[in-house]
Design a protein around this motif. Structure first.
Motif, mmCIF file in Angstrom:
data_model
loop_
_atom_site.group_PDB
_atom_site.id
_atom_site.type_symbol
_atom_site.label_atom_id
_atom_site.label_comp_id
_atom_site.label_asym_id
_atom_site.label_seq_id
_atom_site.Cartn_x
_atom_site.Cartn_y
_atom_site.Cartn_z
ATOM 1 N N THR A 28 0.849 -1.184 0.000
ATOM 2 C CA THR A 28 0.000 0.000 0.000
ATOM 3 C C THR A 28 0.890 1.241 0.000
ATOM 4 O O THR A 28 2.048 1.181 0.397
ATOM 5 N N LYS A 35 -4.546 8.909 3.199
ATOM 6 C CA LYS A 35 -5.264 7.791 2.597
ATOM 7 C C LYS A 35 -4.285 6.714 2.155
ATOM 8 O O LYS A 35 -3.168 7.007 1.737
ATOM 9 N N TYR A 37 -3.616 3.549 -0.484
ATOM 10 C CA TYR A 37 -4.009 3.058 -1.798
ATOM 11 C C TYR A 37 -3.243 1.785 -2.113
ATOM 12 O O TYR A 37 -2.075 1.650 -1.709
ATOM 13 N N VAL A 63 -5.417 4.736 -7.906
ATOM 14 C CA VAL A 63 -6.403 5.591 -7.245
ATOM 15 C C VAL A 63 -7.679 5.602 -8.091
ATOM 16 O O VAL A 63 -7.719 5.031 -9.178
ATOM 17 N N ASP A 64 -8.718 6.266 -7.589
ATOM 18 C CA ASP A 64 -10.022 6.248 -8.259
ATOM 19 C C ASP A 64 -9.960 6.676 -9.722
ATOM 20 O O ASP A 64 -10.582 6.068 -10.576
#
Length: 183
Positions: A28, A35, A37, A63-64
């Motif tokens: 991660t 945050k 990820y 990421v998104d």
């Protein structure tokens, strides 16, 4: 007589289960905003013209809306920073330009910078390995400090890591690592 066998069996099972868990655990990235990820492992790219450490760390997270590139390097002065555009050169000679969004961090003697990657850039990184990363260190260089200026991190592991290995294992397989973030 049976008690030692059972104890050894239990110990073996505990070690096996721990090893299996860690072998499958995904890395991660903890971003500056706190945050976490899913990310590749940290790659230690060789940086021969940077004598202070000779090593630039790079990591990519999913990421998104694409990806996040984190690069870091050891420095002598915590006021130094990585800034400006970063250039990822890919194995086919093409490149990706990462624009500075002024997202920086430091920990101990390492400075870090974060750069966003679009979905199309991440798609490109899934099929082409990174050959090198070009970046710039800013700061007030003195006779006793680490260098500032432009540097290139080469996708090449240190000689200690690769001693006695095949030529293919002397670089990081970045495309496979990035592709695994999507599986």
């Amino acid at each position: 007589m049976q008690k030692p066998i059972i104890q050894h069996l239990i110990l073996f099972l505990m070690l096996f289960l721990n090893f299996s868990f860690f072998a499958n655990a995904q890395e991660t990235m903890l971003a500056k905003d706190g945050k976490e990820y899913p990310a590749t492992s940290t790659w230690g790219f060789s940086c021969p013209e940077y004598a202070y450490s000779g090593l630039m760390n790079a990591q990519i997270a999913k990421v998104d809306k694409g990806g996040l590139l984190k690069i870091g390097i050891d420095v002598s002065d915590k006021t130094f920073y990585i800034g400006g555009n970063v250039y990822l050169t890919l194995e086919d000679g093409s490149f990706i330009i990462c624009t500075d969004k002024i997202i920086r961090d430091s920990k101990d003697k390492q400075i870090m910078a974060y750069y966003f990657l679009t979905n199309s850039e991440m798609a490109k990184l899934k099929v082409l390995s990174i050959s090198n990363i070009r970046f710039r260190i800013f700061g007030n260089q003195t006779a006793y400090s680490s260098k500032t200026g432009h540097f290139t991190g080469l996708n090449k592991k240190s000689n200690f890591e690769t001693f006695g290995t095949t030529e293919a294992s002397k670089t990081y397989d970045t495309k496979t690592a990035i592709l695994s973030l999507y599986n």
